[in-house]
Design an enzyme around this catalytic site. Structure first.
Site, PDB file in Angstrom:
ATOM      1  N   ASP A  21    -137.041 -68.918  23.659  1.00  0.00           N
ATOM      2  CA  ASP A  21    -137.850 -67.911  24.354  1.00  0.00           C
ATOM      3  C   ASP A  21    -138.886 -68.630  25.178  1.00  0.00           C
ATOM      4  O   ASP A  21    -139.840 -69.296  25.168  1.00  0.00           O
ATOM      5  CB  ASP A  21    -138.907 -67.618  22.971  1.00  0.00           C
ATOM      6  CG  ASP A  21    -139.869 -66.449  23.615  1.00  0.00           C
ATOM      7  OD1 ASP A  21    -139.720 -66.253  24.780  1.00  0.00           O
ATOM      8  OD2 ASP A  21    -141.099 -66.373  22.971  1.00  0.00           O
ATOM      9  N   ASN A  23    -140.815 -66.950  27.673  1.00  0.00           N
ATOM     10  CA  ASN A  23    -141.667 -65.866  28.120  1.00  0.00           C
ATOM     11  C   ASN A  23    -142.866 -65.713  27.066  1.00  0.00           C
ATOM     12  O   ASN A  23    -143.327 -64.651  27.191  1.00  0.00           O
ATOM     13  CB  ASN A  23    -141.392 -64.642  29.078  1.00  0.00           C
ATOM     14  CG  ASN A  23    -140.601 -63.922  28.287  1.00  0.00           C
ATOM     15  OD1 ASN A  23    -140.058 -64.318  27.081  1.00  0.00           O
ATOM     16  ND2 ASN A  23    -140.497 -62.628  28.461  1.00  0.00           N
ATOM     17  N   ASP A  25    -142.611 -63.913  24.058  1.00  0.00           N
ATOM     18  CA  ASP A  25    -142.592 -62.695  23.361  1.00  0.00           C
ATOM     19  C   ASP A  25    -141.717 -62.668  22.107  1.00  0.00           C
ATOM     20  O   ASP A  25    -141.542 -61.579  21.558  1.00  0.00           O
ATOM     21  CB  ASP A  25    -141.976 -61.504  24.497  1.00  0.00           C
ATOM     22  CG  ASP A  25    -140.520 -61.771  24.747  1.00  0.00           C
ATOM     23  OD1 ASP A  25    -140.097 -62.811  24.081  1.00  0.00           O
ATOM     24  OD2 ASP A  25    -139.916 -60.740  25.318  1.00  0.00           O
ATOM     25  N   ASP A  29    -134.517 -65.528  25.731  1.00  0.00           N
ATOM     26  CA  ASP A  29    -134.220 -65.087  27.254  1.00  0.00           C
ATOM     27  C   ASP A  29    -133.436 -65.868  28.137  1.00  0.00           C
ATOM     28  O   ASP A  29    -133.230 -67.216  27.812  1.00  0.00           O
ATOM     29  CB  ASP A  29    -135.421 -64.510  27.849  1.00  0.00           C
ATOM     30  CG  ASP A  29    -136.335 -65.880  27.866  1.00  0.00           C
ATOM     31  OD1 ASP A  29    -136.215 -66.850  28.054  1.00  0.00           O
ATOM     32  OD2 ASP A  29    -137.475 -65.659  27.109  1.00  0.00           O
ATOM     33  N   ASP A  98    -119.709 -62.288  27.836  1.00  0.00           N
ATOM     34  CA  ASP A  98    -119.274 -61.279  26.816  1.00  0.00           C
ATOM     35  C   ASP A  98    -118.767 -60.032  27.252  1.00  0.00           C
ATOM     36  O   ASP A  98    -119.568 -59.452  28.033  1.00  0.00           O
ATOM     37  CB  ASP A  98    -120.230 -61.197  25.641  1.00  0.00           C
ATOM     38  CG  ASP A  98    -119.543 -61.122  24.423  1.00  0.00           C
ATOM     39  OD1 ASP A  98    -118.599 -60.518  24.191  1.00  0.00           O
ATOM     40  OD2 ASP A  98    -119.899 -61.834  23.525  1.00  0.00           O
ATOM     41  N   ASP A 199    -114.493 -58.356  23.728  1.00  0.00           N
ATOM     42  CA  ASP A 199    -114.822 -57.737  22.435  1.00  0.00           C
ATOM     43  C   ASP A 199    -113.981 -56.741  22.052  1.00  0.00           C
ATOM     44  O   ASP A 199    -113.730 -55.978  22.729  1.00  0.00           O
ATOM     45  CB  ASP A 199    -116.437 -57.441  22.780  1.00  0.00           C
ATOM     46  CG  ASP A 199    -117.102 -56.687  21.456  1.00  0.00           C
ATOM     47  OD1 ASP A 199    -117.324 -57.775  20.438  1.00  0.00           O
ATOM     48  OD2 ASP A 199    -116.907 -55.580  21.275  1.00  0.00           O
ATOM     49  N   GLU A 256    -110.966 -61.285  21.361  1.00  0.00           N
ATOM     50  CA  GLU A 256    -111.481 -61.047  19.692  1.00  0.00           C
ATOM     51  C   GLU A 256    -110.417 -59.878  19.317  1.00  0.00           C
ATOM     52  O   GLU A 256    -110.743 -58.757  19.756  1.00  0.00           O
ATOM     53  CB  GLU A 256    -112.898 -60.611  19.679  1.00  0.00           C
ATOM     54  CG  GLU A 256    -113.391 -60.467  18.309  1.00  0.00           C
ATOM     55  CD  GLU A 256    -114.512 -59.560  18.022  1.00  0.00           C
ATOM     56  OE1 GLU A 256    -115.261 -59.671  16.910  1.00  0.00           O
ATOM     57  OE2 GLU A 256    -114.553 -58.561  18.748  1.00  0.00           O
ATOM     58  N   HIS A 331    -121.585 -65.392  15.884  1.00  0.00           N
ATOM     59  CA  HIS A 331    -122.710 -64.724  15.619  1.00  0.00           C
ATOM     60  C   HIS A 331    -122.376 -63.395  14.794  1.00  0.00           C
ATOM     61  O   HIS A 331    -123.619 -62.865  14.202  1.00  0.00           O
ATOM     62  CB  HIS A 331    -123.250 -63.919  16.869  1.00  0.00           C
ATOM     63  CG  HIS A 331    -122.424 -63.011  17.554  1.00  0.00           C
ATOM     64  ND1 HIS A 331    -121.041 -63.506  18.223  1.00  0.00           N
ATOM     65  CD2 HIS A 331    -122.061 -61.722  17.584  1.00  0.00           C
ATOM     66  CE1 HIS A 331    -120.341 -62.562  18.464  1.00  0.00           C
ATOM     67  NE2 HIS A 331    -121.032 -61.232  18.028  1.00  0.00           N
ATOM     68  N   ASP A 332    -121.200 -63.456  14.046  1.00  0.00           N
ATOM     69  CA  ASP A 332    -120.991 -62.534  12.907  1.00  0.00           C
ATOM     70  C   ASP A 332    -120.478 -63.140  11.710  1.00  0.00           C
ATOM     71  O   ASP A 332    -120.266 -62.386  10.875  1.00  0.00           O
ATOM     72  CB  ASP A 332    -119.444 -61.874  13.376  1.00  0.00           C
ATOM     73  CG  ASP A 332    -119.917 -61.000  14.892  1.00  0.00           C
ATOM     74  OD1 ASP A 332    -120.970 -60.452  14.956  1.00  0.00           O
ATOM     75  OD2 ASP A 332    -118.989 -60.790  15.509  1.00  0.00           O
TER      76      ASP A 332
HETATM   77  C1  NOJ Z   1    -117.661 -57.670  17.522  1.00  0.00           C
HETATM   78  C2  NOJ Z   1    -118.772 -58.653  18.099  1.00  0.00           C
HETATM   79  O1  NOJ Z   1    -118.678 -59.752  17.868  1.00  0.00           O
HETATM   80  C3  NOJ Z   1    -119.839 -57.973  17.078  1.00  0.00           C
HETATM   81  O2  NOJ Z   1    -121.285 -58.747  17.284  1.00  0.00           O
HETATM   82  C4  NOJ Z   1    -120.183 -56.535  17.611  1.00  0.00           C
HETATM   83  O3  NOJ Z   1    -120.890 -55.791  16.287  1.00  0.00           O
HETATM   84  C5  NOJ Z   1    -118.697 -55.874  17.408  1.00  0.00           C
HETATM   85  N1  NOJ Z   1    -117.759 -56.342  18.029  1.00  0.00           N
HETATM   86  C6  NOJ Z   1    -118.905 -54.389  18.212  1.00  0.00           C
HETATM   87  O4  NOJ Z   1    -119.050 -54.618  19.712  1.00  0.00           O
END
Ligand code: NOJ
Length: 559
Positions: A21, A23, A25, A29, A98, A199, A256, A331-332
């Site tokens: 971060d 700035n 908040d 960013d 992405d 994605d 993906e 991140h998933d």
């Molecule tokens: C895959 C992404 O990695 C995930 O974070 C997202 O929720 C879904 N696609 C929908 O875009």
């Protein structure tokens, strides 16, 4: 850039909200990422995948885009993005954006217009249909739970959304829409980015007529995958997409791509003419789930043998023609130490063994921010503390199925996407040095122990181990074999030994991972010449043919 340059790339994935971060908040960013480029560079990677930073209402943290041409104010300005691209390129780091083109936000101008006139031009950009006797047009269940259809208020119409109701699916059959998408992607490529992470791309084709299917759950609905995952004819869309955009430019793409059948893998990733430069191998990510892609609140036991089987199966399919994106985290997904190791291996040895297993494979390795520090899953005190839309849906689903609050929370501790989204741990100052304001998501309490500043200084840290492996991979005498070399499993029958060899010309490298908390012997078929790396520092070996592997020991040998 050289043809197929991505084969010599190691990609670092940044989740911008949680990186740094600048700035004050409480939210990461773009300027924060630019400030930390030297850190990324120090690790030795040469590409950076940036999770979505486009304008978005953030229902799914940026995977719901309302304007593809502009940066969301929470991340900064369009100029900040230009600066990031420029500064990254200056350091030899390629930016991979992405690209979310299966759906857009319900707040996108196109959908706003579509809602006003469902039968007009923009209505045709989406799947908008009249309901049937007060019910949605079909019985599809969205990936995040509930019907995949949402009513448009004050009209007889519904729109299709495979993810949240604020993520509206595009109708790829519509050529005008496709043209808009190609224009936008070329615009980004013109800006100097090096490629895209695509994605949810295998969802873009829907079954003709959007039929209902026999229900697969007590809710009377059926997973959207039956009518929307890798449907017949998707290849035509993917070919056109490639040829009209990245295919012309030597740009890198990683798909993906849930649901690709074995016999089609090479169509997706052939280095000659695949739809993409590579696709992610997720085969082993959901081994602990009963129903991959859906109820992740119900887990089951897995073994290292499962990981091994799935991993080698994917690499067998990719073969020498194809190319994979190899990852352990994103991140998933939960953090890899918690996801792929039993409790007895959740330490330096387990973490460094996983790193070897991943980084020596054939394919492009992806390191998710914090993986290089051994960041861990994080237990949140209540469901309210979680941010992720999918976590909240899973929690509700688990409770509905009769699990107690305590049981449901245990599932979240294991599998919530927020495990990976907690702020990056820079140092031991307040909020782990991520921000001087209260961060948007809880910081993992272990940051005094696990942080970048400490690990960069410490010999023998996980960070230094990743750095060494990255160097080995992309700038050492082994670069060619680790890139071009074929990959073949060895000693496959030996339980909890994950071993493979890489072969190129007259050279051979053997990778041995003792995937268990006990010792085991490994008998090689010939003598090794040199120990390239060993996470214990020194091997125990007689005769250079037999090794005694200690718990979670990982060894890389030149034969
Ligand atoms: C895959 C992404 O990695 C995930 O974070 C997202 O929720 C879904 N696609 C929908 O875009």
């Amino acid at each position: 850039m050289k043809k197929n340059w991505w084969k010599k790339a190691v990609v670092y994935q940044v989740y911008p909200r949680s990186f740094y971060d600048s700035n004050e908040d409480g939210m990461g960013d773009l300027k924060g990422i630019t400030k930390k480029l030297d850190y990324i560079k120090a690790l030795g990677v040469n590409a950076l995948w940036l999770c979505p930073v486009y304008q978005s209402p953030m229902d799914d943290n940026g995977y719901d885009i309302s304007d593809y041409y502009h940066i969301d104010p929470s991340f900064g300005t369009d100029e900040d993005m230009d600066e990031l691209i420029y500064e990254a390129n200056k350091r030899g780091i390629n930016i991979i954006m992405d690209m979310v083109i299966n759906h857009c936000s319900d707040e996108h101008e196109w959908f706003q217009k579509a809602k006003k006139n469902p039968e007009g031009k923009y209505g045709k950009y989406f799947f908008i249909k009249k309901g049937k006797n007060g019910n949605p047009p079909n019985n599809w269940r969205s990936i995040f739970g509930g019907s995949a259809w949402e009513a448009i208020e004050g009209t007889p119409y519904y729109y299709l959304h495979l993810f949240t109701k604020k993520q509206v699916d595009f109708n790829w059959e519509n050529q005008e829409l496709r043209e808009e998408i190609y224009k936008m992607m070329n615009w980004w490529l013109d800006k100097g980015i090096a490629g895209f992470r695509m994605d949810a791309i295998t969802y873009i084709k829907k079954a003709e007529g959007l039929p209902s299917f026999e229900s697969d759950g007590e809710d009377g609905m059926v997973s959207v995958s039956y009518g929307s995952l890798n449907q017949k004819g998707i290849g035509n869309f993917l070919t056109e997409l490639r040829d009209r955009t990245y295919g012309k430019r030597n740009a890198m793409t990683v798909g993906e791509t849930a649901g690709v059948p074995d016999e089609e893998v090479v169509d997706f990733i052939s280095q000659e003419n695949g739809y993409f430069s590579m696709i992610f191998d997720f085969s082993y990510c959901q081994l602990n789930l009963f129903e991959p892609n859906y109820y992740w609140y119900e887990t089951r036991k897995w073994t290292p043998e499962d990981v091994k089987r799935e991993m080698f199966h994917s690499h067998g399919l990719a073969g020498e023609k194809g190319w994979l994106g190899v990852c352990l985290e994103n991140h998933d997904q939960p953090r890899c130490i918690d996801h792929y190791l039993y409790p007895d291996g959740r330490n330096y040895y387990g973490a460094s063994m996983l790193a070897v297993m991943q980084m020596m494979l054939r394919g492009t390795p992806y390191i998710y921010q914090g993986q290089e520090l051994g960041m861990r899953n994080c237990r949140f005190a209540s469901i309210e503390e979680y941010d992720d839309c999918s976590t909240k849906n899973q929690y509700a689903g688990a409770r509905k199925e009769g699990y107690s609050h305590k049981e449901a929370m245990e599932f979240m501790f294991d599998m919530s996407r927020d495990n990976a989204r907690t702020p990056f741990q820079w140092n031991k100052s307040e909020n782990a040095g991520f921000s001087i304001k209260t961060p948007w998501l809880k910081v993992n309490e272990n940051y005094h122990e696990v942080n970048a500043e400490k690990q960069m200084k410490e010999q023998g840290s996980i960070w230094n181990w990743y750095k060494e492996l990255i160097e080995l991979r992309i700038s050492s005498e082994y670069t060619e074999i680790l890139t071009e070399g074929s990959m073949c499993p060895i000693m496959e029958e030996q339980k909890n030994l994950l071993a493979y060899k890489r072969v190129w010309q007259d050279k051979e490298v053997v990778v041995l991972c003792n995937y268990q908390g006990e010792e085991q012997k490994a008998q090689l078929s010939n003598k090794w010449k040199k120990v390239i790396k060993d996470n214990y520092g020194k091997v125990i070996s007689e005769e250079k043919e037999t090794l005694l592997l200690r718990p979670y020991e990982a060894v890389i040998l030149e034969m």
